[in-house]
Design a protein around this motif. Structure first.
Motif, PDB file in Angstrom:
ATOM      1  N   GLY A  95       5.366 -41.630  33.595  1.00 17.51           N
ATOM      2  CA  GLY A  95       4.924 -42.472  34.705  1.00 17.51           C
ATOM      3  C   GLY A  95       4.772 -43.894  34.230  1.00 17.51           C
ATOM      4  O   GLY A  95       4.941 -44.183  33.038  1.00 17.51           O
ATOM      5  N   LEU A  96       4.448 -44.770  35.140  1.00 18.99           N
ATOM      6  CA  LEU A  96       4.332 -46.188  34.802  1.00 18.99           C
ATOM      7  C   LEU A  96       3.348 -46.425  33.661  1.00 18.99           C
ATOM      8  O   LEU A  96       3.602 -47.221  32.767  1.00 18.99           O
ATOM      9  CB  LEU A  96       3.896 -46.982  36.038  1.00 18.99           C
ATOM     10  N   ARG A  97       2.226 -45.691  33.666  1.00 21.54           N
ATOM     11  CA  ARG A  97       1.195 -45.856  32.643  1.00 21.54           C
ATOM     12  C   ARG A  97       0.928 -44.567  31.873  1.00 21.54           C
ATOM     13  O   ARG A  97      -0.088 -44.448  31.210  1.00 21.54           O
ATOM     14  CB  ARG A  97      -0.108 -46.338  33.291  1.00 21.54           C
ATOM     15  N   THR A  98       1.830 -43.600  31.976  1.00 20.77           N
ATOM     16  CA  THR A  98       1.576 -42.275  31.406  1.00 20.77           C
ATOM     17  C   THR A  98       2.574 -41.934  30.302  1.00 20.77           C
ATOM     18  O   THR A  98       3.778 -42.092  30.477  1.00 20.77           O
ATOM     19  CB  THR A  98       1.642 -41.195  32.503  1.00 20.77           C
ATOM     20  N   VAL A  99       2.032 -41.437  29.194  1.00 21.59           N
ATOM     21  CA  VAL A  99       2.834 -40.997  28.056  1.00 21.59           C
ATOM     22  C   VAL A  99       2.519 -39.518  27.812  1.00 21.59           C
ATOM     23  O   VAL A  99       1.353 -39.121  27.814  1.00 21.59           O
ATOM     24  CB  VAL A  99       2.501 -41.813  26.782  1.00 21.59           C
ATOM     25  N   ARG A 100       3.553 -38.731  27.602  1.00 18.54           N
ATOM     26  CA  ARG A 100       3.385 -37.317  27.252  1.00 18.54           C
ATOM     27  C   ARG A 100       3.890 -37.136  25.829  1.00 18.54           C
ATOM     28  O   ARG A 100       5.005 -37.515  25.503  1.00 18.54           O
ATOM     29  CB  ARG A 100       4.173 -36.420  28.187  1.00 18.54           C
ATOM     30  N   VAL A 101       3.040 -36.574  24.976  1.00 22.05           N
ATOM     31  CA  VAL A 101       3.451 -36.209  23.625  1.00 22.05           C
ATOM     32  C   VAL A 101       3.504 -34.684  23.574  1.00 22.05           C
ATOM     33  O   VAL A 101       2.666 -34.008  24.189  1.00 22.05           O
ATOM     34  CB  VAL A 101       2.498 -36.777  22.541  1.00 22.05           C
ATOM     35  N   ALA A 102       4.486 -34.165  22.880  1.00 27.20           N
ATOM     36  CA  ALA A 102       4.649 -32.715  22.825  1.00 27.20           C
ATOM     37  C   ALA A 102       5.168 -32.303  21.457  1.00 27.20           C
ATOM     38  O   ALA A 102       5.888 -33.066  20.799  1.00 27.20           O
ATOM     39  CB  ALA A 102       5.620 -32.251  23.913  1.00 27.20           C
TER      40      ALA A 102
ATOM     41  N   GLU B 195      -0.886 -35.328  28.018  1.00 29.13           N
ATOM     42  CA  GLU B 195      -0.564 -36.582  28.689  1.00 29.13           C
ATOM     43  C   GLU B 195      -1.730 -37.550  28.539  1.00 29.13           C
ATOM     44  O   GLU B 195      -2.888 -37.160  28.699  1.00 29.13           O
ATOM     45  CB  GLU B 195      -0.254 -36.346  30.169  1.00 29.13           C
ATOM     46  N   LEU B 196      -1.369 -38.784  28.250  1.00 24.51           N
ATOM     47  CA  LEU B 196      -2.363 -39.848  28.107  1.00 24.51           C
ATOM     48  C   LEU B 196      -1.994 -40.951  29.079  1.00 24.51           C
ATOM     49  O   LEU B 196      -0.809 -41.197  29.331  1.00 24.51           O
ATOM     50  CB  LEU B 196      -2.376 -40.383  26.675  1.00 24.51           C
ATOM     51  N   GLN B 197      -3.016 -41.604  29.608  1.00 26.16           N
ATOM     52  CA  GLN B 197      -2.773 -42.621  30.615  1.00 26.16           C
ATOM     53  C   GLN B 197      -3.471 -43.916  30.248  1.00 26.16           C
ATOM     54  O   GLN B 197      -4.656 -43.906  29.878  1.00 26.16           O
ATOM     55  CB  GLN B 197      -3.269 -42.125  31.958  1.00 26.16           C
TER      56      GLN B 197
ATOM     57  N   ALA C 145      -1.861 -49.810  24.728  1.00 25.62           N
ATOM     58  CA  ALA C 145      -3.237 -49.417  25.024  1.00 25.62           C
ATOM     59  C   ALA C 145      -3.488 -47.933  24.763  1.00 25.62           C
ATOM     60  O   ALA C 145      -4.611 -47.540  24.485  1.00 25.62           O
ATOM     61  CB  ALA C 145      -3.580 -49.755  26.475  1.00 25.62           C
ATOM     62  N   VAL C 146      -2.463 -47.100  24.834  1.00 19.44           N
ATOM     63  CA  VAL C 146      -2.646 -45.664  24.576  1.00 19.44           C
ATOM     64  C   VAL C 146      -2.057 -45.241  23.231  1.00 19.44           C
ATOM     65  O   VAL C 146      -2.150 -44.075  22.858  1.00 19.44           O
ATOM     66  CB  VAL C 146      -2.034 -44.785  25.694  1.00 19.44           C
ATOM     67  N   ALA C 147      -1.493 -46.161  22.491  1.00 16.99           N
ATOM     68  CA  ALA C 147      -0.779 -45.815  21.261  1.00 16.99           C
ATOM     69  C   ALA C 147      -1.667 -45.123  20.229  1.00 16.99           C
ATOM     70  O   ALA C 147      -1.267 -44.105  19.650  1.00 16.99           O
ATOM     71  CB  ALA C 147      -0.122 -47.057  20.652  1.00 16.99           C
ATOM     72  N   ASP C 148      -2.866 -45.652  19.992  1.00 20.91           N
ATOM     73  CA  ASP C 148      -3.730 -45.049  18.977  1.00 20.91           C
ATOM     74  C   ASP C 148      -4.187 -43.651  19.380  1.00 20.91           C
ATOM     75  O   ASP C 148      -4.160 -42.718  18.575  1.00 20.91           O
ATOM     76  CB  ASP C 148      -4.941 -45.938  18.689  1.00 20.91           C
ATOM     77  N   ASP C 149      -4.600 -43.489  20.640  1.00 19.70           N
ATOM     78  CA  ASP C 149      -5.024 -42.171  21.101  1.00 19.70           C
ATOM     79  C   ASP C 149      -3.854 -41.186  21.092  1.00 19.70           C
ATOM     80  O   ASP C 149      -4.012 -40.033  20.688  1.00 19.70           O
ATOM     81  CB  ASP C 149      -5.622 -42.247  22.512  1.00 19.70           C
ATOM     82  N   ALA C 150      -2.691 -41.633  21.529  1.00 19.36           N
ATOM     83  CA  ALA C 150      -1.521 -40.756  21.544  1.00 19.36           C
ATOM     84  C   ALA C 150      -1.124 -40.357  20.122  1.00 19.36           C
ATOM     85  O   ALA C 150      -0.727 -39.207  19.876  1.00 19.36           O
ATOM     86  CB  ALA C 150      -0.353 -41.433  22.263  1.00 19.36           C
TER      87      ALA C 150
ATOM     88  N   LEU D  39     -10.611 -32.469  20.661  1.00 13.73           N
ATOM     89  CA  LEU D  39     -10.257 -33.881  20.612  1.00 13.73           C
ATOM     90  C   LEU D  39      -9.124 -34.185  21.589  1.00 13.73           C
ATOM     91  O   LEU D  39      -9.161 -35.186  22.313  1.00 13.73           O
ATOM     92  CB  LEU D  39      -9.855 -34.269  19.184  1.00 13.73           C
ATOM     93  N   VAL D  40      -8.127 -33.313  21.634  1.00 12.76           N
ATOM     94  CA  VAL D  40      -7.023 -33.482  22.582  1.00 12.76           C
ATOM     95  C   VAL D  40      -7.567 -33.494  24.009  1.00 12.76           C
ATOM     96  O   VAL D  40      -7.206 -34.356  24.813  1.00 12.76           O
ATOM     97  CB  VAL D  40      -5.955 -32.383  22.388  1.00 12.76           C
ATOM     98  N   GLU D  41      -8.449 -32.551  24.327  1.00  9.97           N
ATOM     99  CA  GLU D  41      -9.048 -32.499  25.668  1.00  9.97           C
ATOM    100  C   GLU D  41      -9.804 -33.782  25.998  1.00  9.97           C
ATOM    101  O   GLU D  41      -9.790 -34.244  27.137  1.00  9.97           O
ATOM    102  CB  GLU D  41     -10.002 -31.307  25.784  1.00  9.97           C
ATOM    103  N   GLU D  42     -10.465 -34.342  25.020  1.00  4.26           N
ATOM    104  CA  GLU D  42     -11.255 -35.564  25.219  1.00  4.26           C
ATOM    105  C   GLU D  42     -10.366 -36.779  25.501  1.00  4.26           C
ATOM    106  O   GLU D  42     -10.681 -37.605  26.359  1.00  4.26           O
ATOM    107  CB  GLU D  42     -12.105 -35.825  23.975  1.00  4.26           C
ATOM    108  N   LEU D  43      -9.255 -36.895  24.802  1.00  6.05           N
ATOM    109  CA  LEU D  43      -8.417 -38.088  24.891  1.00  6.05           C
ATOM    110  C   LEU D  43      -7.354 -38.021  25.982  1.00  6.05           C
ATOM    111  O   LEU D  43      -6.921 -39.050  26.495  1.00  6.05           O
ATOM    112  CB  LEU D  43      -7.740 -38.351  23.544  1.00  6.05           C
ATOM    113  N   ALA D  44      -6.909 -36.819  26.319  1.00 10.80           N
ATOM    114  CA  ALA D  44      -5.801 -36.659  27.260  1.00 10.80           C
ATOM    115  C   ALA D  44      -6.308 -36.473  28.684  1.00 10.80           C
ATOM    116  O   ALA D  44      -7.414 -35.988  28.903  1.00 10.80           O
ATOM    117  CB  ALA D  44      -4.953 -35.455  26.850  1.00 10.80           C
ATOM    118  N   VAL D  45      -5.475 -36.858  29.660  1.00  8.36           N
ATOM    119  CA  VAL D  45      -5.798 -36.582  31.056  1.00  8.36           C
ATOM    120  C   VAL D  45      -5.401 -35.154  31.416  1.00  8.36           C
ATOM    121  O   VAL D  45      -5.823 -34.629  32.439  1.00  8.36           O
ATOM    122  CB  VAL D  45      -5.143 -37.599  32.025  1.00  8.36           C
ATOM    123  N   GLY D  46      -4.608 -34.530  30.577  1.00  5.49           N
ATOM    124  CA  GLY D  46      -4.215 -33.139  30.755  1.00  5.49           C
ATOM    125  C   GLY D  46      -3.457 -32.662  29.540  1.00  5.49           C
ATOM    126  O   GLY D  46      -2.869 -33.464  28.812  1.00  5.49           O
ATOM    127  N   TRP D  47      -3.506 -31.359  29.284  1.00  8.29           N
ATOM    128  CA  TRP D  47      -2.737 -30.789  28.184  1.00  8.29           C
ATOM    129  C   TRP D  47      -2.453 -29.328  28.514  1.00  8.29           C
ATOM    130  O   TRP D  47      -3.098 -28.730  29.379  1.00  8.29           O
ATOM    131  CB  TRP D  47      -3.440 -30.943  26.832  1.00  8.29           C
TER     132      TRP D  47
END
Length: 137
Positions: free
Chosen positions: A77-84, A132-134, A44-49, A110-118
């Motif tokens: 986290g259970l539903r959280t992915v961090r890309v760096a 981080e994307l959730q 579910a987060v693969a495309d945004d990530a 765009l990063v700010e829009e898609l991520a829950v934090g950066w």
């Protein structure tokens, strides 16, 4: 330079790859992110990530020094992915206002829009820019 992929046996599940600092590395980074999200059943987060990591790689290609960057994908986290993306520049990324006719400069917005934090973490040798994307649910 050849790309290498490693997974870590301890800590947060994660994947990382050292890539040449060139525009073509964004495609490899996207594949790494999508593979990690699939392995963790977080499609579910693969495309945004993948889009976010493309922007982070593009910034590193444009602004960093040396010939390589490091892409890291972690399940924090259970539903959280961090890309760096780690690079050898200490210059911190700055989101900037862009006009309607500007052709670039929208990446961090765009990063700010898609991520829950950066953010960007300084290191002795450079920095790590992360997002981080959730997944919903």
């Amino acid at each position: 330079m050849t790309a290498t992929t490693t997974s870590r046996p301890t800590g947060h599940p994660g994947y990382s790859e050292t890539l040449p600092r060139e525009p073509e590395s964004a495609a490899i980074a996207r594949r790494l992110v999508r593979a990690a999200c699939t392995a963790w059943a977080l499609e579910a987060v693969a495309d945004d990530a993948a889009l976010v990591v493309s922007e982070l790689v593009a910034n590193a290609v444009q602004h960093a020094r040396r010939e390589s960057i490091r892409v890291v994908v972690e399940r924090t986290g259970l539903r959280t992915v961090r890309v760096a993306v780690a690079d050898f520049s200490r210059a911190r990324p700055v989101a900037r206002a862009v006009g309607e006719g500007d052709e670039d400069g929208r990446g961090l917005a765009l990063v700010e829009e898609l991520a829950v934090g950066w953010g960007a973490d300084e290191r002795r040798w450079g920095k790590v820019v992360w997002a981080e994307l959730q997944a919903a649910g």
